[in-house]
Design a protein around this motif. Structure first.
Motif, PDB file in Angstrom:
ATOM      1  N   LEU A   1      -0.176   4.642  -0.028  1.00 48.53           N
ATOM      2  CA  LEU A   1      -0.776   4.836  -0.790  1.00 48.53           C
ATOM      3  C   LEU A   1      -0.454   4.652  -2.396  1.00 48.53           C
ATOM      4  N   VAL A   2       1.015   3.640  -2.817  1.00 48.38           N
ATOM      5  CA  VAL A   2       1.616   3.268  -3.778  1.00 48.38           C
ATOM      6  C   VAL A   2       1.683   2.209  -3.792  1.00 48.38           C
ATOM      7  N   GLY A   3       2.508   1.744  -2.599  1.00 42.47           N
ATOM      8  CA  GLY A   3       3.118   0.453  -3.140  1.00 42.47           C
ATOM      9  C   GLY A   3       1.594  -0.529  -2.857  1.00 42.47           C
ATOM     10  N   VAL A   4       1.035  -0.505  -1.913  1.00 41.20           N
ATOM     11  CA  VAL A   4      -0.434  -1.534  -1.356  1.00 41.20           C
ATOM     12  C   VAL A   4      -0.917  -1.455  -2.976  1.00 41.20           C
ATOM     13  N   PRO A   5      -1.603  -0.141  -3.373  1.00 42.77           N
ATOM     14  CA  PRO A   5      -2.335  -0.245  -4.123  1.00 42.77           C
ATOM     15  C   PRO A   5      -2.124  -0.852  -6.110  1.00 42.77           C
ATOM     16  N   HIS A   6      -0.663  -0.576  -5.733  1.00 40.45           N
ATOM     17  CA  HIS A   6       0.044  -1.200  -6.589  1.00 40.45           C
ATOM     18  C   HIS A   6      -0.610  -2.291  -6.672  1.00 40.45           C
ATOM     19  N   HIS A   7      -0.553  -3.538  -5.686  1.00 41.91           N
ATOM     20  CA  HIS A   7      -0.604  -5.208  -5.215  1.00 41.91           C
ATOM     21  C   HIS A   7      -2.239  -5.004  -5.689  1.00 41.91           C
ATOM     22  N   LEU A   8      -3.100  -3.634  -5.107  1.00 46.59           N
ATOM     23  CA  LEU A   8      -4.360  -4.361  -5.232  1.00 46.59           C
ATOM     24  C   LEU A   8      -5.091  -4.544  -6.337  1.00 46.59           C
ATOM     25  N   PHE A   9      -4.529  -3.320  -7.553  1.00 49.34           N
ATOM     26  CA  PHE A   9      -5.194  -3.251  -8.266  1.00 49.34           C
ATOM     27  C   PHE A   9      -5.136  -4.305  -9.802  1.00 49.34           C
ATOM     28  N   PRO A  10      -4.613  -5.485  -9.970  1.00 52.19           N
ATOM     29  CA  PRO A  10      -4.797  -6.388 -11.209  1.00 52.19           C
ATOM     30  C   PRO A  10      -6.495  -7.446  -9.669  1.00 52.19           C
ATOM     31  N   PHE A  11      -6.178  -7.191  -8.900  1.00 51.52           N
ATOM     32  CA  PHE A  11      -7.363  -7.844  -8.550  1.00 51.52           C
ATOM     33  C   PHE A  11      -9.103  -7.038  -8.325  1.00 51.52           C
ATOM     34  N   ALA A  12      -8.734  -5.820  -7.912  1.00 53.68           N
ATOM     35  CA  ALA A  12      -9.587  -5.356  -8.743  1.00 53.68           C
ATOM     36  C   ALA A  12     -10.217  -4.586  -9.589  1.00 53.68           C
ATOM     37  N   ARG A  13      -8.711  -4.441 -10.668  1.00 58.57           N
ATOM     38  CA  ARG A  13      -9.432  -4.441 -12.478  1.00 58.57           C
ATOM     39  C   ARG A  13      -9.951  -6.011 -12.919  1.00 58.57           C
ATOM     40  N   SER A  14      -9.598  -6.785 -12.261  1.00 63.02           N
ATOM     41  CA  SER A  14     -10.407  -8.147 -12.288  1.00 63.02           C
ATOM     42  C   SER A  14     -11.928  -8.467 -11.873  1.00 63.02           C
ATOM     43  N   ILE A  15     -12.031  -7.928 -11.043  1.00 58.11           N
ATOM     44  CA  ILE A  15     -13.355  -7.778 -10.789  1.00 58.11           C
ATOM     45  C   ILE A  15     -14.471  -7.173 -11.259  1.00 58.11           C
ATOM     46  N   ILE A  16     -13.837  -5.377 -11.680  1.00 60.43           N
ATOM     47  CA  ILE A  16     -14.378  -4.860 -12.575  1.00 60.43           C
ATOM     48  C   ILE A  16     -15.238  -5.370 -14.420  1.00 60.43           C
TER      49      ILE A  16
END
Length: 167
Positions: free
Chosen positions: A102-117
């Motif tokens: 709930l912290v480590g993995v989402p931290h790694h995923l966020f830049p990709f999701a941010r780019s898609i948005i």
């Protein structure tokens, strides 16, 4: 230094990342482009869920819901579920597992999701939306403070952010 403990192996690996669901709505196009006098108000809802697939395999899904309004008109709405298949170390205690999922993995995923948005807002005819970094540790702490119950195979944390900067 001689007193330092050796670094342990990385406790998780992200095996695959993917867009699970993406929805983009621009309900008032083309009129909204001429009627907007200033940057829209942006509301962002963030949610993280993890579920066990196998003994050491999990799916983690970072969900972002973005709604932009100009006055009482919707400018755009974007919903993204960005997922990952994750393998964790078998010797992991529950507290550390929850921190990773709930912290480590989402931290790694966020830049990709941010780019898609950001790309979705551009393709909708608006300037890119650059979502501010999210403190997933604080998000989890708030959820725990609210008394969220957890079971061994699923976990969840969510929050809302307001007025994200328009890039």
């Amino acid at each position: 230094m001689a007193d330092e403990a050796p670094r342990s192996a990385i406790p998780f690996s992200i095996n695959n990342q993917y867009v699970r669901d993406l929805s983009v709505e621009n309900p008032n196009a083309p009129m909204i482009y001429g009627s907007m006098k200033s940057s829209p108000e942006i509301g962002i809802n963030v949610n993280v869920e993890a579920r066990r697939l196998q003994e050491t395999s999990y799916e983690v899904v970072l969900s972002l819901q973005v709604e932009a309004k100009s006055g009482d008109q919707a400018a755009f709405m974007i919903e993204l579920q960005y997922g990952a298949l994750v393998t964790v170390s078998a010797e992991m205690d529950d507290e550390r597992l929850q921190q990773i999922l709930l912290v480590g993995v989402p931290h790694h995923l966020f830049p990709f999701a941010r780019s898609i948005i950001s790309s979705a807002t551009i393709e909708s005819g608006f300037p890119p939306l650059l979502i501010s970094p999210i403190d997933f540790r604080q998000l989890l702490s708030k959820q725990q403070a609210a008394g969220a119950s957890e079971n061994g195979s699923a976990a969840k944390a969510s929050t809302e952010q307001g007025d994200a900067p328009q890039g």
